[in-house]
Every structure is written in C-alpha cells, then in structure tokens.
Scaffold this motif. Sequence first.
Motif, PDB file in Angstrom:
ATOM      1  N   TRP A 101      11.315  -7.721  -2.767  1.00 34.98           N
ATOM      2  CA  TRP A 101      11.982  -6.418  -2.767  1.00 34.98           C
ATOM      3  C   TRP A 101      11.057  -5.346  -3.315  1.00 34.98           C
ATOM      4  CZ3 TRP A 101      15.424  -3.267  -0.987  1.00 34.98           C
ATOM      5  CH2 TRP A 101      15.886  -2.193  -1.742  1.00 34.98           C
ATOM      6  N   ASP A 102      10.451  -5.601  -4.474  1.00 38.96           N
ATOM      7  CA  ASP A 102       9.533  -4.633  -5.064  1.00 38.96           C
ATOM      8  C   ASP A 102       8.299  -4.443  -4.186  1.00 38.96           C
ATOM      9  OD1 ASP A 102      11.024  -4.029  -7.385  1.00 38.96           O
ATOM     10  OD2 ASP A 102      10.340  -5.859  -8.344  1.00 38.96           O
ATOM     11  N   THR A 103       7.847  -5.510  -3.548  1.00 29.50           N
ATOM     12  CA  THR A 103       6.674  -5.415  -2.692  1.00 29.50           C
ATOM     13  C   THR A 103       6.939  -4.516  -1.490  1.00 29.50           C
ATOM     14  OG1 THR A 103       5.905  -7.618  -3.332  1.00 29.50           O
ATOM     15  CG2 THR A 103       5.071  -6.727  -1.258  1.00 29.50           C
ATOM     16  N   ALA A 104       8.091  -4.690  -0.854  1.00 31.47           N
ATOM     17  CA  ALA A 104       8.433  -3.857   0.302  1.00 31.47           C
ATOM     18  C   ALA A 104       8.483  -2.387  -0.079  1.00 31.47           C
ATOM     19  CB  ALA A 104       9.763  -4.310   0.892  1.00 31.47           C
ATOM     20  N   LEU A 105       9.083  -2.090  -1.236  1.00 32.08           N
ATOM     21  CA  LEU A 105       9.141  -0.709  -1.710  1.00 32.08           C
ATOM     22  C   LEU A 105       7.738  -0.183  -2.028  1.00 32.08           C
ATOM     23  CD1 LEU A 105      12.209  -0.915  -4.119  1.00 32.08           C
ATOM     24  CD2 LEU A 105      12.173  -0.093  -1.762  1.00 32.08           C
ATOM     25  N   TYR A 106       6.943  -1.009  -2.661  1.00 30.99           N
ATOM     26  CA  TYR A 106       5.573  -0.631  -3.038  1.00 30.99           C
ATOM     27  C   TYR A 106       4.762  -0.227  -1.810  1.00 30.99           C
ATOM     28  CZ  TYR A 106       0.800  -1.331  -4.885  1.00 30.99           C
ATOM     29  OH  TYR A 106      -0.527  -1.187  -5.246  1.00 30.99           O
ATOM     30  N   VAL A 107       4.778  -1.076  -0.797  1.00 28.41           N
ATOM     31  CA  VAL A 107       3.989  -0.802   0.403  1.00 28.41           C
ATOM     32  C   VAL A 107       4.530   0.420   1.137  1.00 28.41           C
ATOM     33  CG1 VAL A 107       3.268  -1.704   2.654  1.00 28.41           C
ATOM     34  CG2 VAL A 107       3.254  -3.192   0.640  1.00 28.41           C
ATOM     35  N   ASP A 108       5.841   0.554   1.181  1.00 28.17           N
ATOM     36  CA  ASP A 108       6.439   1.717   1.836  1.00 28.17           C
ATOM     37  C   ASP A 108       6.030   3.009   1.142  1.00 28.17           C
ATOM     38  OD1 ASP A 108       8.215   2.862   3.804  1.00 28.17           O
ATOM     39  OD2 ASP A 108       9.648   3.199   2.192  1.00 28.17           O
ATOM     40  N   ILE A 109       6.083   3.028  -0.183  1.00 26.25           N
ATOM     41  CA  ILE A 109       5.707   4.228  -0.935  1.00 26.25           C
ATOM     42  C   ILE A 109       4.222   4.537  -0.752  1.00 26.25           C
ATOM     43  CG2 ILE A 109       5.401   5.135  -3.283  1.00 26.25           C
ATOM     44  CD1 ILE A 109       8.035   3.747  -4.003  1.00 26.25           C
ATOM     45  N   ALA A 110       3.382   3.504  -0.786  1.00 20.54           N
ATOM     46  CA  ALA A 110       1.943   3.720  -0.591  1.00 20.54           C
ATOM     47  C   ALA A 110       1.662   4.315   0.788  1.00 20.54           C
ATOM     48  CB  ALA A 110       1.188   2.406  -0.769  1.00 20.54           C
ATOM     49  N   ARG A 111       2.332   3.805   1.801  1.00 18.64           N
ATOM     50  CA  ARG A 111       2.129   4.321   3.161  1.00 18.64           C
ATOM     51  C   ARG A 111       2.581   5.772   3.274  1.00 18.64           C
ATOM     52  NH1 ARG A 111       5.145   0.847   7.192  1.00 18.64           N
ATOM     53  NH2 ARG A 111       3.881   1.977   8.739  1.00 18.64           N
ATOM     54  N   ARG A 112       3.712   6.095   2.665  1.00 24.67           N
ATOM     55  CA  ARG A 112       4.194   7.478   2.724  1.00 24.67           C
ATOM     56  C   ARG A 112       3.312   8.404   1.892  1.00 24.67           C
ATOM     57  NH1 ARG A 112       9.812   7.723   4.758  1.00 24.67           N
ATOM     58  NH2 ARG A 112      10.532   5.581   5.086  1.00 24.67           N
ATOM     59  N   GLY A 113       2.771   7.878   0.779  1.00 25.89           N
ATOM     60  CA  GLY A 113       1.828   8.669   0.004  1.00 25.89           C
ATOM     61  C   GLY A 113       0.589   8.992   0.814  1.00 25.89           C
ATOM     62  N   PHE A 114       0.127   8.029   1.591  1.00 25.65           N
ATOM     63  CA  PHE A 114      -0.978   8.271   2.510  1.00 25.65           C
ATOM     64  C   PHE A 114      -0.550   9.251   3.604  1.00 25.65           C
ATOM     65  CE2 PHE A 114      -2.534   6.779   6.758  1.00 25.65           C
ATOM     66  CZ  PHE A 114      -3.762   7.418   6.707  1.00 25.65           C
ATOM     67  N   GLY A 115       0.685   9.091   4.094  1.00 20.70           N
ATOM     68  CA  GLY A 115       1.170   9.937   5.172  1.00 20.70           C
ATOM     69  C   GLY A 115       1.218  11.414   4.822  1.00 20.70           C
ATOM     70  N   CYS A 116       1.454  11.729   3.541  1.00 22.45           N
ATOM     71  CA  CYS A 116       1.517  13.142   3.160  1.00 22.45           C
ATOM     72  C   CYS A 116       0.266  13.597   2.416  1.00 22.45           C
ATOM     73  CB  CYS A 116       2.763  13.414   2.330  1.00 22.45           C
ATOM     74  SG  CYS A 116       2.782  12.673   0.696  1.00 22.45           S
ATOM     75  N   GLY A 117      -0.750  12.736   2.330  1.00 28.03           N
ATOM     76  CA  GLY A 117      -2.034  13.151   1.772  1.00 28.03           C
ATOM     77  C   GLY A 117      -2.172  13.050   0.279  1.00 28.03           C
ATOM     78  N   MET A 118      -1.222  12.396  -0.399  1.00 27.52           N
ATOM     79  CA  MET A 118      -1.363  12.235  -1.854  1.00 27.52           C
ATOM     80  C   MET A 118      -2.474  11.247  -2.189  1.00 27.52           C
ATOM     81  SD  MET A 118       2.498  12.278  -3.422  1.00 27.52           S
ATOM     82  CE  MET A 118       3.590  13.678  -3.160  1.00 27.52           C
TER      83      MET A 118
END
Length: 208
Positions: A101-118
């Motif tokens: 569960w934490d892993t799925a959230l972690y990867v999702d947040i990392a991808r979205r952080g990349f998606g918006c340029g953070m």
Amino acid sequence: MGLWSLTRWRKPRAERRYPVPLTTHQLWMVSLSAPVNRDRNASRTTLYPFTRIDDDSARRWLADQWEITSRDKLVGRLGGLARTGYRARAHQILGVTPLAWDTALYVDIARRGFGCGMINEAEAWTALKSIVPVVAKTYASWHEYADHYLLGRKVWRDGLRGVVSDADLPAPQDVADAHLRSLLDPANRASPWNLAPWDAIYNPDHAR
C-alpha cells in the motif's frame, strides 16, 4: 463530445515528450503504482503519470490530496512513506505490515512529482530504484503484492470513517478489487503486470 474531452484530446500524448520506451525493469517499477492508477487518463506504462501531458493536474493533485506544494514537501512525504507510511497502523490492527500500500502511494507521488516538475526524470528513477530491494524481497508475485495493497487500503479507508462524510470517502473496496482483478487477469494484454512479470526484476534488464 464534452468540453473536458475536447480539451483533453488537444493535449499531446506523453510518448511524444518522452519517446524512449521503458525497459522491463523500469516498467516493473512504474507498475508498482498501477493499483492506484484507476482513472481513464492515467498511464500505467510510462514514468509520466498521464497518457497525455497534463502537468497542472499533477500539481493540483499533489496539493489537494497530500498538501505537497514544493519540492521539499514532496521529498519529505516520500521519505515518510519509505520509512513507515501507513503500515504501522495496519500492523496494529491486522498483525501484518502491508508494504504494498505504501509502495503504491510512494511511486504514484514520485511520478506526479516528476509530472509537475518538482523533481526531474533522473531523480524520479532514483526514488523508484531506492525501494526496489525491500519490495522485491518482501513479495514473490503480483498476486501477493495485490493482496497486501488491498489490506493496506482497507485499513486506510476504514480510518477515514467518522473523519469525512460517506459521500467524500474514496472509491468502494469493490471498485479497487475489480481494478486489481483486471491487472492480474492473464488475458489482459494492456496490464503492465503482464507486460512486466514479477520475476522480471530478478533477471537482467532488457529493452521491451
């Protein structure tokens, strides 16, 4: 066709900005977030989180769902999920530690952080690679990963009861169940879990 659909289709496909196909190992890492990527505009086979370029949506989602509005907050949230996340509470309730569960959230947040340029692309891959050893050691199949994801999600969702109204609760458990069944279905050629089998991460990487 509605205004939303017209606006969406004007946006370029993610592959046009990021044309290099993922390797098997890269797809495997991205696929760790597949359980939470249920939206029809979500991409499950690219590092970029959407099928079409939509940096603003990634930025809004991080702010609305996680109160992440800066690079420092993003890094801090990823660190928290990697260290403890929600699995400590789950262990108290269920006696198991659903890392998935934490892993799925972690990867999702990392991808979205990349998606918006953070974070940039290299930093996003570094973040994903850092969790591979413990995840690969903990589970032996996508089925095991899915089972623990559902356990963690149920504990998280149950914890929201009494805090938010029923109307504001996330999608029902049966919706998450159906999505996971689709990902695990051997006949689903679009499932990233079929494109990158679990044991692929234990073998040498290769182009797809």
